[in-house]
Write an enzyme that holds these catalytic residues in place. Sequence first.
Site, short mmCIF file in Angstrom:
data_model
loop_
_atom_site.label_atom_id
_atom_site.label_comp_id
_atom_site.label_asym_id
_atom_site.label_seq_id
_atom_site.Cartn_x
_atom_site.Cartn_y
_atom_site.Cartn_z
N SER A 141 0.88 -1.18 0.00
CA SER A 141 0.00 0.00 0.00
C SER A 141 0.91 1.22 0.00
CB SER A 141 -0.83 -0.01 1.28
OG SER A 141 -1.41 1.26 1.53
N TYR A 179 -2.52 -1.05 10.41
CA TYR A 179 -2.41 -1.20 8.95
C TYR A 179 -1.07 -0.66 8.46
CZ TYR A 179 -4.06 -0.98 4.06
OH TYR A 179 -4.22 -1.15 2.71
P1 NAD Z 1 -11.46 -6.11 -0.27
O1 NAD Z 1 -12.09 -5.93 1.05
O2 NAD Z 1 -12.25 -5.86 -1.52
O3 NAD Z 1 -10.85 -7.58 -0.38
C1 NAD Z 1 -10.16 -8.17 0.70
C2 NAD Z 1 -10.10 -9.65 0.46
O4 NAD Z 1 -9.43 -10.26 1.57
C3 NAD Z 1 -11.48 -10.31 0.37
O5 NAD Z 1 -11.46 -11.34 -0.58
C4 NAD Z 1 -11.66 -10.88 1.78
O6 NAD Z 1 -12.57 -11.96 1.85
C5 NAD Z 1 -10.24 -11.32 2.06
N1 NAD Z 1 -9.98 -11.57 3.47
C6 NAD Z 1 -10.20 -10.75 4.53
N2 NAD Z 1 -9.86 -11.38 5.66
C7 NAD Z 1 -9.40 -12.61 5.31
C8 NAD Z 1 -8.90 -13.72 6.04
N3 NAD Z 1 -8.80 -13.72 7.38
N4 NAD Z 1 -8.55 -14.82 5.35
C9 NAD Z 1 -8.66 -14.87 3.99
N5 NAD Z 1 -9.13 -13.84 3.25
C10 NAD Z 1 -9.49 -12.73 3.92
O7 NAD Z 1 -10.16 -5.20 -0.25
P2 NAD Z 1 -9.15 -4.69 -1.39
O8 NAD Z 1 -9.24 -3.22 -1.40
O9 NAD Z 1 -9.29 -5.44 -2.65
O10 NAD Z 1 -7.78 -5.03 -0.67
C11 NAD Z 1 -6.89 -6.03 -1.13
C12 NAD Z 1 -5.49 -5.68 -0.65
O11 NAD Z 1 -5.12 -4.42 -1.23
C13 NAD Z 1 -5.34 -5.53 0.85
O12 NAD Z 1 -4.11 -6.07 1.28
C14 NAD Z 1 -5.32 -4.02 1.03
O13 NAD Z 1 -4.65 -3.62 2.20
C15 NAD Z 1 -4.60 -3.58 -0.22
N6 NAD Z 1 -4.80 -2.18 -0.59
C16 NAD Z 1 -6.04 -1.72 -0.92
C17 NAD Z 1 -6.17 -0.38 -1.25
C18 NAD Z 1 -7.49 0.20 -1.63
O14 NAD Z 1 -7.56 1.42 -1.79
N7 NAD Z 1 -8.54 -0.59 -1.81
C19 NAD Z 1 -5.06 0.46 -1.26
C20 NAD Z 1 -3.82 -0.06 -0.92
C21 NAD Z 1 -3.71 -1.39 -0.59
#
Ligand code: NAD
Length: 261
Positions: free
Chosen positions: A143, A156
């Site tokens: 991130s 985080y």
């Molecule tokens: P999201 O909530 O759409 O997806 C998260 C996924 O993780 C889902 O499939 C959920 O079921 C799964 N998950 C959560 N807890 C879990 C567990 N205990 N075991 C297995 N699976 C689990 O979120 P996203 O935005 O797609 O995030 C994905 C990654 O990207 C994360 O690591 C997040 O920190 C990172 N990220 C997201 C953003 C953003 O703006 N959305 C920015 C930077 C980084």
Amino acid sequence: MVLKSKSAIVTGSTSGIGLAIAKGFAAEGANVVINGFGQPADIERERAALENEYGVKVLYSAADMTKPEDIAGMIKLADDSFGSVDVLVNNAGIQFVSPIEEFPAAKWEQIIAINLSSAFYAMHHAIPLMKARKWGRIINTASAHSLVASPYKSAYVSAKHGIAGLTKTAALETAAYGINVNCISPGYVWTPLVESQIPDTMKARGLTKDQVINDVLLHAQPTKQFVTVDQIAALAVFLCSDAASQITGANIPVDGGWTAQ
Ligand code: NAD
């Protein structure tokens, strides 16, 4: 096709960025293990749709990323079913927004487990398989918060800075084995994770929803646009290509200029 006859595991791929990466890999010919939580019928629909659309095999692992034994089982499922684990994307992640003095200890532990320790356990089991085949790609979804901080996101930010360090260490340990380990560091991507933190940020900062979107979320992003999940997936596919074979230990921001400031 970049990943023809290869196999990939994408954690947290029932939603958001992970689902887009799983689709991107399937489109490039990979057999994929998807993982994450959700309604069984929705997950089965996505799984079957990926198989039908791209003509690859797609399996679902319900592994909980807080449980090391589940993570070992997920790696074994891919290896037993597909004969290899060529690509591992450690992507599962959750967020929680609160001042440190009110931050629940259980939330801290959960975020460190899912956003950081799960990547260690998955690599612990996958790297020997990759080393044996002298080829592998590990991509950690970090991130912008692996490079800079924001208030109220202590767990985080700590986990994401941690995964940036873990990525560099793993890259050095595996560089001589045809294995590349990199982080993709998105800024704000419009996914359920971002949408779901809006109410807590409204509460923590006393702001309206529009103010949170424009003044907090996109405040840091000079392009004033959310990143798309497809842009992240395209980079993940590129990192698996031969053109990226000399990129390892990198932390690549996709953040509209946020961390350039
Ligand atoms: P999201 O909530 O759409 O997806 C998260 C996924 O993780 C889902 O499939 C959920 O079921 C799964 N998950 C959560 N807890 C879990 C567990 N205990 N075991 C297995 N699976 C689990 O979120 P996203 O935005 O797609 O995030 C994905 C990654 O990207 C994360 O690591 C997040 O920190 C990172 N990220 C997201 C953003 C953003 O703006 N959305 C920015 C930077 C980084």
